[in-house]
Design a protein around this motif. Structure first.
Motif, PDB file in Angstrom:
ATOM      1  N   VAL A  47       0.865  -1.177   0.000  1.00 58.65           N
ATOM      2  CA  VAL A  47       0.000   0.000   0.000  1.00 58.65           C
ATOM      3  C   VAL A  47       0.903   1.228   0.000  1.00 58.65           C
ATOM      4  O   VAL A  47       1.804   1.343   0.831  1.00 58.65           O
ATOM      5  N   THR A  48       0.692   2.132  -0.933  1.00 53.00           N
ATOM      6  CA  THR A  48       1.470   3.365  -1.004  1.00 53.00           C
ATOM      7  C   THR A  48       0.641   4.507  -0.416  1.00 53.00           C
ATOM      8  O   THR A  48      -0.526   4.676  -0.774  1.00 53.00           O
ATOM      9  N   VAL A  49       1.230   5.263   0.500  1.00 56.47           N
ATOM     10  CA  VAL A  49       0.527   6.326   1.214  1.00 56.47           C
ATOM     11  C   VAL A  49       1.177   7.668   0.893  1.00 56.47           C
ATOM     12  O   VAL A  49       2.404   7.819   0.994  1.00 56.47           O
ATOM     13  N   GLU A  55      -4.815  15.703   3.013  1.00 66.40           N
ATOM     14  CA  GLU A  55      -5.632  14.517   2.749  1.00 66.40           C
ATOM     15  C   GLU A  55      -4.727  13.300   2.552  1.00 66.40           C
ATOM     16  O   GLU A  55      -3.722  13.360   1.837  1.00 66.40           O
ATOM     17  N   VAL A  56      -5.080  12.207   3.210  1.00 65.90           N
ATOM     18  CA  VAL A  56      -4.330  10.970   3.075  1.00 65.90           C
ATOM     19  C   VAL A  56      -4.796  10.232   1.828  1.00 65.90           C
ATOM     20  O   VAL A  56      -5.972   9.907   1.684  1.00 65.90           O
ATOM     21  N   LEU A  57      -3.860  10.003   0.912  1.00 65.83           N
ATOM     22  CA  LEU A  57      -4.157   9.303  -0.330  1.00 65.83           C
ATOM     23  C   LEU A  57      -3.528   7.914  -0.281  1.00 65.83           C
ATOM     24  O   LEU A  57      -2.318   7.780  -0.126  1.00 65.83           O
ATOM     25  N   ARG A  58      -4.335   6.914  -0.386  1.00 70.66           N
ATOM     26  CA  ARG A  58      -3.873   5.525  -0.307  1.00 70.66           C
ATOM     27  C   ARG A  58      -4.059   4.853  -1.665  1.00 70.66           C
ATOM     28  O   ARG A  58      -5.128   4.904  -2.257  1.00 70.66           O
ATOM     29  N   THR A  59      -2.976   4.219  -2.136  1.00 70.60           N
ATOM     30  CA  THR A  59      -3.012   3.513  -3.408  1.00 70.60           C
ATOM     31  C   THR A  59      -2.538   2.086  -3.197  1.00 70.60           C
ATOM     32  O   THR A  59      -1.482   1.871  -2.585  1.00 70.60           O
ATOM     33  N   ASP A  60      -3.308   1.130  -3.647  1.00 74.19           N
ATOM     34  CA  ASP A  60      -2.871  -0.265  -3.550  1.00 74.19           C
ATOM     35  C   ASP A  60      -1.744  -0.511  -4.543  1.00 74.19           C
ATOM     36  O   ASP A  60      -1.800  -0.061  -5.695  1.00 74.19           O
TER      37      ASP A  60
END
Length: 220
Positions: A47-49, A55-60
């Motif tokens: 998971v890339t944060v 704002e917290v952006l989370r990318t698998d």
């Protein structure tokens, strides 16, 4: 000096002929070169944060799309970069992937920081500053003093306020550090008593904090 060895795999290469890693781990462990290490899950499980505009952006997935990915890591203790490179070259994954060898950031060593924390604790006790003393402990820390347990911020603050100010003379102090935890064994004279103190420390990033302290009166 410590080195981080990033084990970079390549999913386009055939790993069927690669030698097993266990002999490399055992050899460097026996020599005291490899301190710690572990395999990592595949990039698909990452998971890339990022934080943008609060704002917290989370990318698998991994940070970058690439054929090479970090498959594991090892922490080495070597006298020189050349020795660390030699150790990396012997890793089986080096034959099908890549090994990134990176020195740890030079800083005051862990034992030095722990001894500085102990000096801060002694000064806080001498001035009777309970808040300053409490700042040397983790929020969930516990102190066992002659069988009495004091745990958590409020309980410790009350305990320090009741016992301060005191002179804390350290007669002996030995520290053993193991990555992010450490243990100290001290003989301390305080308030006319001779105490044996066993302390557990945890590295919380910018500093070390006390997580457990066991205090008993010395019998000799």
């Amino acid at each position: 000096m410590k080195y981080m060895l990033l084990v970079c795999g390549d999913d386009t290469n055939d790993a069927s002929g690669m030698a097993p890693v266990e002999p490399w781990v055992e050899e460097l462990g026996d020599r005291g070169v490899r301190l710690h290490g572990h395999r990592l899950a595949l990039p698909a499980d990452a998971v890339t944060v990022r934080v943008r505009g609060g704002e917290v952006l989370r990318t698998d997935g991994p940070f970058a799309e690439t054929k090479e990915y970090v498959a594991g890591f090892d922490i080495l203790e070597c006298d020189s970069l050349e020795e660390a490179v030699e150790a990396a070259a012997k890793h089986p994954v080096a034959t099908i992937g890549a090994m990134e060898v990176r020195p740890f950031w030079e800083d005051e060593d862990a034992e030095g920081r722990i001894r500085r924390l102990d000096a801060e604790l002694a000064e806080a006790a001498r001035t009777g500053d309970a808040d300053r003393t409490l700042a040397c402990y983790a929020q969930d820390a516990q102190v066992v003093e002659n069988g009495r347990l004091h745990q958590g911020g409020e309980a410790l603050r009350k305990f320090f306020a009741e016992t301060a100010p005191i002179t804390r003379e350290v007669l002996e102090f030995r520290v053993h550090v193991d990555e992010s935890i450490a243990f100290g064994h001290a003989l301390i004279r305080t308030g006319g008593k001779l105490l044996r103190v066993t302390t557990g420390y945890r590295d919380v990033g910018p500093r070390w904090l006390i997580v457990h302290e066991h205090v008993t009166e010395a019998t000799s």
